[in-house]
Design a protein around this motif. Sequence first.
Motif, mmCIF file in Angstrom:
data_model
loop_
_atom_site.group_PDB
_atom_site.id
_atom_site.type_symbol
_atom_site.label_atom_id
_atom_site.label_comp_id
_atom_site.label_asym_id
_atom_site.label_seq_id
_atom_site.Cartn_x
_atom_site.Cartn_y
_atom_site.Cartn_z
ATOM 1 N N ASP A 1 -1.333 7.212 3.616
ATOM 2 C CA ASP A 1 -1.163 5.944 2.903
ATOM 3 C C ASP A 1 -0.427 4.902 3.737
ATOM 4 N N SER B 1 -1.276 12.602 2.117
ATOM 5 C CA SER B 1 -1.089 11.406 1.291
ATOM 6 C C SER B 1 0.323 11.453 0.721
ATOM 7 N N ARG C 1 0.821 -1.221 0.000
ATOM 8 C CA ARG C 1 0.000 0.000 0.000
ATOM 9 C C ARG C 1 0.851 1.266 0.000
ATOM 10 N N ALA D 1 1.824 3.735 -3.364
ATOM 11 C CA ALA D 1 1.426 5.143 -3.278
ATOM 12 C C ALA D 1 2.628 6.065 -3.480
#
Length: 354
Positions: free
Chosen positions: A204, A331, A32, A36
């Motif tokens: 993230d 993010s 993940r 990202a």
Amino acid sequence: MSGAVIATPLTRLVGVRHPIVQTGMGWVAGPRLVSAAAEAGALGILASATMSVERLRAAVREVRSRTDAPFGVNLRADASDASERVRVIVEEGVRVASFALAPSRELIARLKDAGVVVIPSIGARRHAEKVAAWGADAVVVQGGEGGGHTGDVATTVLLPQVVDAVDIPVIAAGGFHDGRGLVAALAYGAAGIAMGTRFLLTSDSPVPDAVKARYLAAGVKDVTLTTKVDGLPHRMLRTEMVDALERSGRTTALLRAVRHAAAFRRESGMSWARMVRDGLAMRHGKELTWGQVLLAANTPMLLRASMVEGRTDIGVMASGQVAGVIEDLPSCAELVERVMTEAHTALGALPAVR
């Protein structure tokens, strides 16, 4: 996607848009976060030390299903199954292999022959010179400000030493979290920066929200350097577990180490024989007790308690000193864009040389 681009030997070497590396943090840098970071234009690094070989292959394939961007895998060079992990990297076509310790000449050659870019992390000038002579494509230089296992020389002292000593790209780590830091690293001659704690503290990141809150609440002086976890200097947040480890005697530490060893054996699928071999490899050249050897091989379980289960009372929280100045959870895309925008602003604000 940030429109601000700074091309460097790092971006050209690995094919990323921006000279930023997301480091391979155990239990944190999974598919993940890595995908990202890669999608944001940075070099995402998958942490493999806390995965079985089978899980590593699955994780590589998961990252690739999420992004077409280049990414890497971080390995422990002294792990007894390092050769198996290298085979996964080669077979799966991973772009970069990074190492927490200096890999052997043979391991570097095997990876390079397969077209993999080799980037070891080092903490001393002589180590950089050694791996460069063996064919490493670049090095990550981590100063004492960095989280996890670290040295005692500040990045601002170590970085220029290494830049002057080798003719391969140098990536600066330890104390970086914004665009001003990127510009400073470039001014020292680095080809980019690597950030761990800053990427850990993003939306993230898979770390539980309550744990992220502990990091955000920490001041610079809440980040400590201790040898009581596994006998080696380890920078982390001061927690209940760290306090307990620093108070405990040898017998208590040994019993705790055995429990963690058994837990990690179940989690990783490793045999006791392999765990002992890995522990001995970490002990080589160091004056560690057997309790510390067990903890050195099984520190991942202490990290897992916090980073996966959210149990900061029984776990440890690796952390760079920059945790004390980080205040938000962007993010990865927002973070990378911010860093690059700040870098261009900082460059524009420099006085003209006359």
